[in-house]
Design a protein around this motif. Structure first.
Motif, PDB file in Angstrom:
ATOM      1  N   LYS A  19      -9.477  -6.729   2.796  1.00  0.00           N
ATOM      2  CA  LYS A  19      -8.289  -7.585   3.081  1.00  0.00           C
ATOM      3  C   LYS A  19      -8.014  -8.608   1.804  1.00  0.00           C
ATOM      4  N   ILE A  20      -8.885  -8.719   1.041  1.00  0.00           N
ATOM      5  CA  ILE A  20      -8.302  -9.492  -0.127  1.00  0.00           C
ATOM      6  C   ILE A  20      -7.378  -8.717  -0.983  1.00  0.00           C
ATOM      7  N   SER A  21      -7.935  -7.433  -1.078  1.00  0.00           N
ATOM      8  CA  SER A  21      -7.602  -6.475  -2.279  1.00  0.00           C
ATOM      9  C   SER A  21      -6.233  -5.949  -1.646  1.00  0.00           C
ATOM     10  N   ALA A  22      -6.019  -5.675  -0.389  1.00  0.00           N
ATOM     11  CA  ALA A  22      -4.602  -5.306  -0.045  1.00  0.00           C
ATOM     12  C   ALA A  22      -3.541  -5.711  -0.189  1.00  0.00           C
ATOM     13  N   PRO A  23      -3.157  -7.058  -0.437  1.00  0.00           N
ATOM     14  CA  PRO A  23      -1.769  -7.539  -0.931  1.00  0.00           C
ATOM     15  C   PRO A  23      -1.501  -6.994  -2.487  1.00  0.00           C
ATOM     16  N   MET A  24      -2.536  -7.129  -3.161  1.00  0.00           N
ATOM     17  CA  MET A  24      -2.113  -6.520  -4.512  1.00  0.00           C
ATOM     18  C   MET A  24      -1.914  -4.893  -4.499  1.00  0.00           C
ATOM     19  N   LEU A  25      -2.836  -4.162  -3.974  1.00  0.00           N
ATOM     20  CA  LEU A  25      -2.906  -2.615  -3.787  1.00  0.00           C
ATOM     21  C   LEU A  25      -1.406  -2.421  -3.281  1.00  0.00           C
ATOM     22  N   LEU A  26      -0.974  -3.040  -2.271  1.00  0.00           N
ATOM     23  CA  LEU A  26       0.156  -2.512  -1.439  1.00  0.00           C
ATOM     24  C   LEU A  26       1.443  -2.798  -2.236  1.00  0.00           C
ATOM     25  N   MET A  27       1.505  -3.970  -3.154  1.00  0.00           N
ATOM     26  CA  MET A  27       2.386  -4.293  -4.123  1.00  0.00           C
ATOM     27  C   MET A  27       2.541  -3.405  -5.054  1.00  0.00           C
ATOM     28  N   LEU A  29       1.311  -0.285  -5.135  1.00  0.00           N
ATOM     29  CA  LEU A  29       1.752   0.966  -4.504  1.00  0.00           C
ATOM     30  C   LEU A  29       3.416   0.918  -4.353  1.00  0.00           C
ATOM     31  N   VAL A  30       4.051  -0.076  -3.756  1.00  0.00           N
ATOM     32  CA  VAL A  30       5.440   0.058  -3.494  1.00  0.00           C
ATOM     33  C   VAL A  30       6.161  -0.187  -4.857  1.00  0.00           C
ATOM     34  N   THR A  31       5.813  -0.871  -5.661  1.00  0.00           N
ATOM     35  CA  THR A  31       6.220  -1.042  -7.013  1.00  0.00           C
ATOM     36  C   THR A  31       6.357   0.455  -7.749  1.00  0.00           C
ATOM     37  N   GLY A  32       5.057   1.258  -7.642  1.00  0.00           N
ATOM     38  CA  GLY A  32       4.952   2.361  -8.335  1.00  0.00           C
ATOM     39  C   GLY A  32       5.881   3.512  -7.716  1.00  0.00           C
ATOM     40  N   VAL A  33       6.072   3.537  -6.250  1.00  0.00           N
ATOM     41  CA  VAL A  33       6.930   4.362  -5.645  1.00  0.00           C
ATOM     42  C   VAL A  33       8.330   4.128  -6.142  1.00  0.00           C
ATOM     43  N   VAL A  34       8.707   2.811  -6.094  1.00  0.00           N
ATOM     44  CA  VAL A  34      10.289   2.371  -6.457  1.00  0.00           C
ATOM     45  C   VAL A  34      10.295   2.728  -7.892  1.00  0.00           C
ATOM     46  N   ILE A  35       9.760   2.556  -8.766  1.00  0.00           N
ATOM     47  CA  ILE A  35       9.872   2.758 -10.223  1.00  0.00           C
ATOM     48  C   ILE A  35       9.806   4.429 -10.615  1.00  0.00           C
ATOM     49  N   GLY A  36       8.882   4.986  -9.726  1.00  0.00           N
ATOM     50  CA  GLY A  36       8.794   6.620  -9.748  1.00  0.00           C
ATOM     51  C   GLY A  36      10.131   7.168  -9.329  1.00  0.00           C
ATOM     52  N   GLU A  46       9.719   6.746 -19.482  1.00  0.00           N
ATOM     53  CA  GLU A  46       8.849   5.943 -20.333  1.00  0.00           C
ATOM     54  C   GLU A  46       7.640   5.299 -19.686  1.00  0.00           C
ATOM     55  N   MET A  47       6.463   5.479 -20.422  1.00  0.00           N
ATOM     56  CA  MET A  47       5.365   4.847 -19.791  1.00  0.00           C
ATOM     57  C   MET A  47       5.347   3.496 -19.599  1.00  0.00           C
ATOM     58  N   THR A  48       5.833   2.778 -20.448  1.00  0.00           N
ATOM     59  CA  THR A  48       5.959   1.398 -20.182  1.00  0.00           C
ATOM     60  C   THR A  48       6.775   0.891 -18.993  1.00  0.00           C
ATOM     61  N   LEU A  49       7.790   1.588 -18.663  1.00  0.00           N
ATOM     62  CA  LEU A  49       8.599   1.240 -17.708  1.00  0.00           C
ATOM     63  C   LEU A  49       7.617   1.460 -16.158  1.00  0.00           C
ATOM     64  N   THR A  50       6.411   2.089 -16.176  1.00  0.00           N
ATOM     65  CA  THR A  50       5.895   1.852 -14.956  1.00  0.00           C
ATOM     66  C   THR A  50       4.703   0.809 -15.258  1.00  0.00           C
ATOM     67  N   PHE A  51       4.324   0.627 -16.207  1.00  0.00           N
ATOM     68  CA  PHE A  51       3.114  -0.148 -16.445  1.00  0.00           C
ATOM     69  C   PHE A  51       3.339  -1.808 -16.198  1.00  0.00           C
ATOM     70  N   LYS A  54       4.518  -2.865 -12.577  1.00  0.00           N
ATOM     71  CA  LYS A  54       3.294  -2.806 -11.801  1.00  0.00           C
ATOM     72  C   LYS A  54       2.629  -4.195 -12.044  1.00  0.00           C
ATOM     73  N   LEU A  55       2.347  -4.298 -13.310  1.00  0.00           N
ATOM     74  CA  LEU A  55       1.522  -5.542 -13.628  1.00  0.00           C
ATOM     75  C   LEU A  55       2.075  -6.871 -13.148  1.00  0.00           C
ATOM     76  N   ALA A  56       3.485  -6.939 -13.392  1.00  0.00           N
ATOM     77  CA  ALA A  56       4.043  -8.180 -12.965  1.00  0.00           C
ATOM     78  C   ALA A  56       4.091  -8.421 -11.305  1.00  0.00           C
ATOM     79  N   ALA A  57       4.249  -7.291 -10.703  1.00  0.00           N
ATOM     80  CA  ALA A  57       4.252  -7.374  -9.225  1.00  0.00           C
ATOM     81  C   ALA A  57       2.826  -7.568  -8.791  1.00  0.00           C
ATOM     82  N   MET A  58       1.969  -7.138  -9.226  1.00  0.00           N
ATOM     83  CA  MET A  58       0.338  -7.582  -8.954  1.00  0.00           C
ATOM     84  C   MET A  58       0.204  -8.701  -9.123  1.00  0.00           C
TER      85      MET A  58
END
Length: 88
Positions: A19-27, A29-36, A46-51, A54-58
């Motif tokens: 339950k605690i990790s779900a919000p960050m993992l879902l964020m 996931l969503v950010t990764g799909v959108v960036i992909g 560009e590799m930094t475009l994904t990293f 995702k870091l900022a969203a998490m």
């Protein structure tokens, strides 16, 4: 403490961890799909475009859900762990 009580507390602890990790993992996931999707549509690989996004969203998800995380962990420890330590 019986074996059944031990496994019950362990199961509850794992549920709290999910339950605690779900919000960050879902964020992430969503950010990764959108960036992909953005990378696939624009052919930018560009590799930094994904990293960095995702870091900022998490970080944002952590900041927003910090109160929920604290309440969940505090409730679990005061209701389950501390009474077991005390012996109740």
């Amino acid at each position: 403490m019986t074996e059944a009580a031990f496994y019950d507390v362990l199961r509850q602890g794992l549920q709290i961890a999910v339950k605690i990790s779900a919000p960050m993992l879902l964020m992430a996931l969503v950010t990764g799909v959108v960036i992909g999707l953005f990378q696939a549509l624009t052919s930018i690989q560009e590799m930094t475009l994904t990293f960095v996004p995702k870091l900022a969203a998490m970080l944002a998800a952590f900041w927003i859900s910090m109160g929920f995380m604290t309440a969940a962990l505090t409730g679990f420890f005061t209701d389950q762990i501390i009474p077991l330590i005390i012996g109740g």
